[in-house]
Design an enzyme around this catalytic site. Sequence first.
Site, PDB file in Angstrom:
ATOM      1  N   PRO A 124      32.869  -9.347  -3.942  1.00 55.04           N
ATOM      2  CA  PRO A 124      32.382  -8.148  -3.693  1.00 55.04           C
ATOM      3  C   PRO A 124      31.195  -7.810  -4.834  1.00 55.04           C
ATOM      4  O   PRO A 124      30.433  -8.633  -5.226  1.00 55.04           O
ATOM      5  CB  PRO A 124      33.719  -7.376  -4.568  1.00 55.04           C
ATOM      6  CG  PRO A 124      34.175  -8.439  -5.424  1.00 55.04           C
ATOM      7  CD  PRO A 124      33.748  -9.866  -4.186  1.00 55.04           C
ATOM      8  N   HIS A 126      32.219  -5.500 -10.787  1.00 54.97           N
ATOM      9  CA  HIS A 126      33.411  -6.314 -10.277  1.00 54.97           C
ATOM     10  C   HIS A 126      34.633  -4.934 -10.850  1.00 54.97           C
ATOM     11  O   HIS A 126      35.804  -5.364  -9.870  1.00 54.97           O
ATOM     12  CB  HIS A 126      34.083  -7.083 -10.575  1.00 54.97           C
ATOM     13  CG  HIS A 126      32.545  -8.388 -10.454  1.00 54.97           C
ATOM     14  ND1 HIS A 126      32.041  -9.323 -11.325  1.00 54.97           N
ATOM     15  CD2 HIS A 126      31.810  -8.254  -8.902  1.00 54.97           C
ATOM     16  CE1 HIS A 126      30.816  -9.775 -10.517  1.00 54.97           C
ATOM     17  NE2 HIS A 126      30.765  -9.445  -9.552  1.00 54.97           N
ATOM     18  N   HIS A 151      36.451 -13.603  -3.765  1.00 51.03           N
ATOM     19  CA  HIS A 151      35.527 -13.822  -5.954  1.00 51.03           C
ATOM     20  C   HIS A 151      37.029 -12.415  -6.291  1.00 51.03           C
ATOM     21  O   HIS A 151      36.635 -11.252  -4.990  1.00 51.03           O
ATOM     22  CB  HIS A 151      34.598 -13.238  -5.369  1.00 51.03           C
ATOM     23  CG  HIS A 151      33.719 -14.586  -5.129  1.00 51.03           C
ATOM     24  ND1 HIS A 151      34.563 -16.485  -4.394  1.00 51.03           N
ATOM     25  CD2 HIS A 151      32.436 -14.872  -4.962  1.00 51.03           C
ATOM     26  CE1 HIS A 151      33.471 -17.014  -4.063  1.00 51.03           C
ATOM     27  NE2 HIS A 151      32.316 -16.306  -4.196  1.00 51.03           N
ATOM     28  N   ASN A 201      36.379 -19.248  -8.681  1.00 51.04           N
ATOM     29  CA  ASN A 201      34.937 -19.610  -8.707  1.00 51.04           C
ATOM     30  C   ASN A 201      34.084 -20.164  -9.752  1.00 51.04           C
ATOM     31  O   ASN A 201      33.303 -19.618 -10.628  1.00 51.04           O
ATOM     32  CB  ASN A 201      34.197 -19.077  -7.621  1.00 51.04           C
ATOM     33  CG  ASN A 201      33.356 -19.169  -6.898  1.00 51.04           C
ATOM     34  OD1 ASN A 201      33.181 -20.295  -6.158  1.00 51.04           O
ATOM     35  ND2 ASN A 201      32.434 -18.785  -6.853  1.00 51.04           N
ATOM     36  N   GLU A 202      33.212 -21.540  -9.161  1.00 54.12           N
ATOM     37  CA  GLU A 202      32.390 -22.341 -10.190  1.00 54.12           C
ATOM     38  C   GLU A 202      32.232 -21.495 -11.550  1.00 54.12           C
ATOM     39  O   GLU A 202      31.199 -20.862 -11.746  1.00 54.12           O
ATOM     40  CB  GLU A 202      30.894 -21.262  -9.152  1.00 54.12           C
ATOM     41  CG  GLU A 202      30.463 -21.415  -7.845  1.00 54.12           C
ATOM     42  CD  GLU A 202      29.316 -21.646  -6.736  1.00 54.12           C
ATOM     43  OE1 GLU A 202      28.565 -20.775  -8.019  1.00 54.12           O
ATOM     44  OE2 GLU A 202      29.122 -21.942  -5.898  1.00 54.12           O
ATOM     45  N   LYS A 221      25.765 -27.232  -1.258  1.00 53.43           N
ATOM     46  CA  LYS A 221      25.123 -26.991  -0.252  1.00 53.43           C
ATOM     47  C   LYS A 221      24.230 -26.966  -0.079  1.00 53.43           C
ATOM     48  O   LYS A 221      23.570 -28.568  -0.214  1.00 53.43           O
ATOM     49  CB  LYS A 221      24.586 -25.072  -0.373  1.00 53.43           C
ATOM     50  CG  LYS A 221      26.393 -24.672  -1.148  1.00 53.43           C
ATOM     51  CD  LYS A 221      26.277 -23.077  -1.630  1.00 53.43           C
ATOM     52  CE  LYS A 221      27.007 -22.637  -2.167  1.00 53.43           C
ATOM     53  NZ  LYS A 221      26.623 -21.332  -2.222  1.00 53.43           N
ATOM     54  N   GLY A 265      21.560 -19.736  -2.388  1.00 56.17           N
ATOM     55  CA  GLY A 265      21.356 -18.975  -2.093  1.00 56.17           C
ATOM     56  C   GLY A 265      21.530 -17.748  -1.195  1.00 56.17           C
ATOM     57  O   GLY A 265      20.603 -17.446  -0.616  1.00 56.17           O
ATOM     58  N   TRP A 266      22.933 -17.761  -1.158  1.00 53.53           N
ATOM     59  CA  TRP A 266      23.453 -16.827  -0.590  1.00 53.53           C
ATOM     60  C   TRP A 266      22.641 -15.139  -0.307  1.00 53.53           C
ATOM     61  O   TRP A 266      22.276 -14.524   1.101  1.00 53.53           O
ATOM     62  CB  TRP A 266      24.428 -16.221  -0.542  1.00 53.53           C
ATOM     63  CG  TRP A 266      24.826 -15.107  -0.905  1.00 53.53           C
ATOM     64  CD1 TRP A 266      25.789 -15.983  -2.418  1.00 53.53           C
ATOM     65  CD2 TRP A 266      25.106 -14.090  -1.486  1.00 53.53           C
ATOM     66  NE1 TRP A 266      25.898 -15.295  -3.690  1.00 53.53           N
ATOM     67  CE2 TRP A 266      25.663 -13.376  -2.628  1.00 53.53           C
ATOM     68  CE3 TRP A 266      24.984 -12.818  -0.736  1.00 53.53           C
ATOM     69  CZ2 TRP A 266      25.868 -12.679  -3.973  1.00 53.53           C
ATOM     70  CZ3 TRP A 266      25.193 -11.585  -1.244  1.00 53.53           C
ATOM     71  CH2 TRP A 266      25.258 -11.505  -2.463  1.00 53.53           C
TER      72      TRP A 266
END
Length: 491
Positions: A52, A56, A89, A173-174, A255, A296-297
Site C-alpha cells: 500500500p 500506511h 504488506h 516483511n524484511e 533479487k 528496487g521495484w
Amino acid sequence: MLGALNLSIFLLLSFISLGQQESTKKVYTTSIDASSKLSQLEHFWESTGFCPPDPHKDFYRFVSTNDMAQNLAYIGSVPNQGIKQVRIHWLLDLISMETLPNGTMSYVYKHLDVLLHMLLKHGLKPGFEIMGNPSGFFKDFDDAEEIYAWRDMVKALAVHLIEVSSWNFESWNEPQNKQHFDGLHVSTQGYLNYYDASSEGLYLANPALRFGGPATGNPLKHPIFWTLIDHCYQGKNFFSHQRRTRLDYISFHIKGGGHSISIINDEALVLKNLTKYYPEFSSIPIYNDEADPLVGWSKEEDWRADVYYAAVVAKASTNKTFGVIASSSGSSPDDLQLSVLFYNSNDTSNTTGLAVVYVCISGIPVFKDAKFVLYQMDNERGNPHGIWVGLGRPLFPTEKEFAKMRANEEPVRTRGPSTVSVEHPDQFKNTFVLPLPGVALLVLCAKPIAPPAQVTNVSLLLVSPQDVLVTWKHKSAKYDLAVAKSQSNNP
C-alpha cells in the site's frame, strides 16, 4: 486458447544451436519426445503481491478504490488459477484496536474484511503478513506486556478469520529495514519476541494454521535471517521457555541486478548453507517470495512493462538465453494436450535479434482431429506499453488510445488453429521466428468430446462511462464476448 493449459509433466527435450546465419539471427532445432516423461511439473509460481502507499495508516482508503477492484479482478482471471495468492504488506494497519474501560480489548476488522472479501470473490487468498500496528497501539517489542498483548491480538484475528488453514501466514516483511516497523522499537531480541508471539497467537486460535518467515532480504547479506532460523532451530521460546519454535516454511527475498543468474546462484548457496547447518529444516518448504529481476521495484525501467520482463521471468527457470519447457496433460487421447513454452532472453539488456526455431515433436499419441496453435509475445506484438510509448506516453489516454492498447494486451495468435498433418500422425514439425526478447507458446490438443460448460459467477465492474470489465468463472476454455448496444449507444 485450445484446451486446458495445465503444466503437469516434463517431457524429454533437447535443443541445438546451429550457429549464426546473420549477425543478429540464430537458428535452433528443438526435438521433443512426447512419449518420454521425465518428472512431475509442479505449479511452482502461484503468488503475486503489492504494497500500500504511504502513509500506511491510510491503507483503508486504498482498499475501496476502483483501481484495486480492477487489479484483483485481472489477477483472479488468470486461467486455471495461475495466481492463487496475493501477498500484502501492512495488513494489520486495516485493523483498529483499543482498551475498553473494563480492561478488555476491542478489535474492529471492517476494512480488513472488505479487502479479504474482494480477494475471495476472485478466487484468491492473501499471503497474510503479520505486519502493521493496529491503531498505533504497540510501541516496544522488548516490553513483555506488549508481547502478550500482541499474542492476544493475533489470536483474536485468527479466530475472526474462518477457513484459512490453506493460507500462508508470514512474519514481518524484511525486518532488516527498521523503517518497515514505522516507529516501533524493535531490537533483535524484540524481533524474536514478536515472532514467538505471532506464532503462539495463531497456534492458540488453530494449530493447523501455517506460519513461516523470516521474509528478509538476501540471506547472504542480512544476518537477521540466520538469527531467526537459529532461534527457531535451537533458541528459547518466549512463552514455553523450551528450545525450538515452529517454522512451517522458510522465506527470503533474493533479487537480481538485472540478470537472472545471480538469483539462481544465491538461492543455491543459501539452500546449501541451510542444509549444512540446520539439517532438520531440510524438508521445510522454501519460498523466494520476492524475486524481482532488479532490486528496487520503484525504479522506472521501460523493460518492466514490456516483453523483456516476460522473457526474463521464463528464463529464470532454466537460465539459458534460449530455452524450452515442454509438458503434457490429460489422461486419455480424447483430452490430451501438449504445451511447449519457448523463450528468447538476454535478461534486461537492450540487445535485440531474431531466432529461427525448428521444432519437432515425436511420440505423439494418435488422436482424431488434432489441432495446433501458436501464440507469441514480443515488443512488436502483445506489447501495450510499446503502443502507449508510441502515442507519446499520454497521462490520460483517450478512448481510442485505450482501445488501441487493449487490442495489443494479450499474446498474439500467429499460427492456427490448424489441423495437425495426418501424413505422420505421431509427429509434428513447424518453424517460426522468435524475436529477442520474445516468448512463444505452442499448443497441440485433441478435439474436446463435449463443448465447454456454461460460465458462472458473471460479474460487472464499471471502469469508465464507456467501459465495463466482465469477469466469470469457467472450466479451462476461451469464450468470445458479444456486446449488444442500446439505442443510446451504451453497452
